[in-house]
Design an enzyme around this catalytic site. Structure first.
Site, PDB file in Angstrom:
ATOM      1  N   SER A 150     -26.478  73.528  16.499  1.00 29.55           N
ATOM      2  CA  SER A 150     -25.680  73.174  17.497  1.00 29.55           C
ATOM      3  C   SER A 150     -25.793  74.069  18.852  1.00 29.55           C
ATOM      4  O   SER A 150     -26.963  73.981  19.354  1.00 29.55           O
ATOM      5  CB  SER A 150     -24.225  73.190  17.034  1.00 29.55           C
ATOM      6  OG  SER A 150     -23.202  72.566  17.742  1.00 29.55           O
TER       7      SER A 150
ATOM      8  N   HIS B  82     -22.811  65.927  12.020  1.00 32.36           N
ATOM      9  CA  HIS B  82     -23.379  67.080  12.784  1.00 32.36           C
ATOM     10  C   HIS B  82     -23.610  68.278  12.017  1.00 32.36           C
ATOM     11  O   HIS B  82     -22.515  68.704  11.055  1.00 32.36           O
ATOM     12  CB  HIS B  82     -22.371  67.427  13.866  1.00 32.36           C
ATOM     13  CG  HIS B  82     -22.849  68.463  15.002  1.00 32.36           C
ATOM     14  ND1 HIS B  82     -23.927  68.531  15.671  1.00 32.36           N
ATOM     15  CD2 HIS B  82     -22.127  69.471  15.101  1.00 32.36           C
ATOM     16  CE1 HIS B  82     -24.050  69.571  16.545  1.00 32.36           C
ATOM     17  NE2 HIS B  82     -23.006  70.397  16.206  1.00 32.36           N
TER      18      HIS B  82
ATOM     19  N   GLU C 210     -24.349  61.045  14.583  1.00 34.49           N
ATOM     20  CA  GLU C 210     -23.906  62.136  15.673  1.00 34.49           C
ATOM     21  C   GLU C 210     -24.199  61.685  17.049  1.00 34.49           C
ATOM     22  O   GLU C 210     -25.127  61.273  17.357  1.00 34.49           O
ATOM     23  CB  GLU C 210     -24.355  63.688  15.307  1.00 34.49           C
ATOM     24  CG  GLU C 210     -25.727  63.887  15.490  1.00 34.49           C
ATOM     25  CD  GLU C 210     -25.747  65.123  15.284  1.00 34.49           C
ATOM     26  OE1 GLU C 210     -25.126  66.218  15.779  1.00 34.49           O
ATOM     27  OE2 GLU C 210     -26.595  65.734  14.326  1.00 34.49           O
TER      28      GLU C 210
END
Length: 358
Positions: A196, A320, A290
């Site tokens: 991320s 995610h 995602e």
């Protein structure tokens, strides 16, 4: 406290799989191409109904984010790492170097076997939108990496926004990479990884290494990287994606705090505009469901167009950073095995190249 990493020694690392992969006879497709399991559908459905509405409404101001940070860190205490790894705190003020180096703090995640035989290390940069999370919250991933690769995993505690906007996290990541080099870990044995926002940071660190002429790492791994902090791509994708819990609109509010008063003008933020000349091999894993999928695909295209070795895996139906659920989801466990395969390949190639030059 002894801050030295495990002594690098040439060794052949044997992975420690947690579960047997599906046989090719059962399904000839690659793991990321297979249909989501029933367990995966159940978990993602629960998150879509239970977590996503709250995340979508997260306001973009510092007080609420600090509250969220405290809550997430407290919840991480419930996630106990496997007993097969050791967690060792690291605090090094970096006073012995002649250079003006930043302190390095965080933790080592090691196995008994890896501590004795490791020929490199993984530098893992945790996610959390640059505003929450810590090395402790990501132990399900870092401990699995240590087990599957046999390499020690260094997880720095980099500075978070809004108190420390970008490029503070990048400065801390560079300091951690230099720390490994200064302690004798060869660049050819280092793999940079992150998820991320940590995926953005891992890619930015790789770009900074190339730009400044530091020794190139063996490879880079990006889990669901947040490539475009302006959130223009994810906002467009939000209209058609069924992301289980990530909200592009909430991410855009948080991103303004991450970049701070300088805004988005720092070229180190813009991963898609980087020249990516002579980058190390890169593995990108992203969930098919995602909103960050288009960003990951665009980054893979930019890397490939620049002539680099980039492997993109779009995991069908996954959310995610699904890899953090590797004890629960078969897809997450398979993704970690794929990551270990990549790490072993690039470290072996780097070691061979180093020996050939020597």
């Amino acid at each position: 406290m002894d801050t030295r990493p495990p002594a690098p020694q040439p060794a052949e690392v044997t992975p420690l799989p947690l579960s047997a992969p599906p046989t090719p006879e059962a399904d000839p497709r690659k793991p990321h191409e297979r249909r989501p399991s029933a367990r995966s559908l159940l978990v993602t459905g629960a998150l879509r109904l239970g977590a996503r509405p709250f995340i979508h409404l997260v306001p973009g101001h510092a007080r609420t984010l600090r509250t969220a940070r405290t809550t997430v860190d407290a919840a991480s205490l419930l996630m106990r790492p496997t007993s097969r790894v050791h967690i060792r705190p690291l605090v090094d003020p970096r006073v012995e170097t002649d250079r003006a180096e930043r302190p390095v703090a965080g933790e080592w995640v090691v196995t008994r076997e890896g501590e004795r035989t490791a020929s490199g290390a993984i530098l893992y940069l945790h996610g959390g939108a640059y505003v929450v999370c810590s090395p402790r919250t990501h132990r399900p991933i870092t401990s699995r990496l240590a087990l599957d690769t046999g390499l020690p995993v260094l997880v720095p505690r980099y500075r978070l926004a809004p108190e420390n906007p970008f490029p503070a996290p990048l400065e801390d990541a560079v300091a951690a990479y230099r720390w490994l080099l200064d302690r004798g870990v060869p660049a050819s044995g280092i793999v940079i990884a992150g998820d991320s926002a940590g995926g953005h940071l891992a890619a930015a660190l790789t770009g900074e290494i190339l730009r400044t002429g530091l020794p190139r790492p063996a490879g880079t791994v990006l889990f669901s990287p947040w490539v475009d902090l302006t959130c223009e791509m994810s906002t467009r994708a939000q209209r058609r994606a069924r992301d289980p819990y990530i909200s592009a609109y909430a991410a855009r509010r948080v991103a303004r705090l991450v970049v701070g008063p300088a805004g988005f003008d720092d070229p180190r933020l813009a991963l898609l505009a980087s020249p990516w000349t002579d980058a190390p091999p890169i593995l990108i894993q992203v969930g098919g469901a995602e909103v960050l999928r288009p960003e990951a695909e665009a980054l893979a295209e930019a890397l490939t167009r620049a002539g680099n070795d980039c492997e993109l895996q779009v995991w069908k139906g996954q959310m995610h950073v699904f890899q953090i659920l590797n004890r629960v989801l078969p897809e997450a466990s398979a993704a970690m095995r794929e990551t270990a395969r990549f790490v072993r390949r690039v470290v072996a190639a780097g070691t061979t190249a180093t020996e050939a030059v020597a």
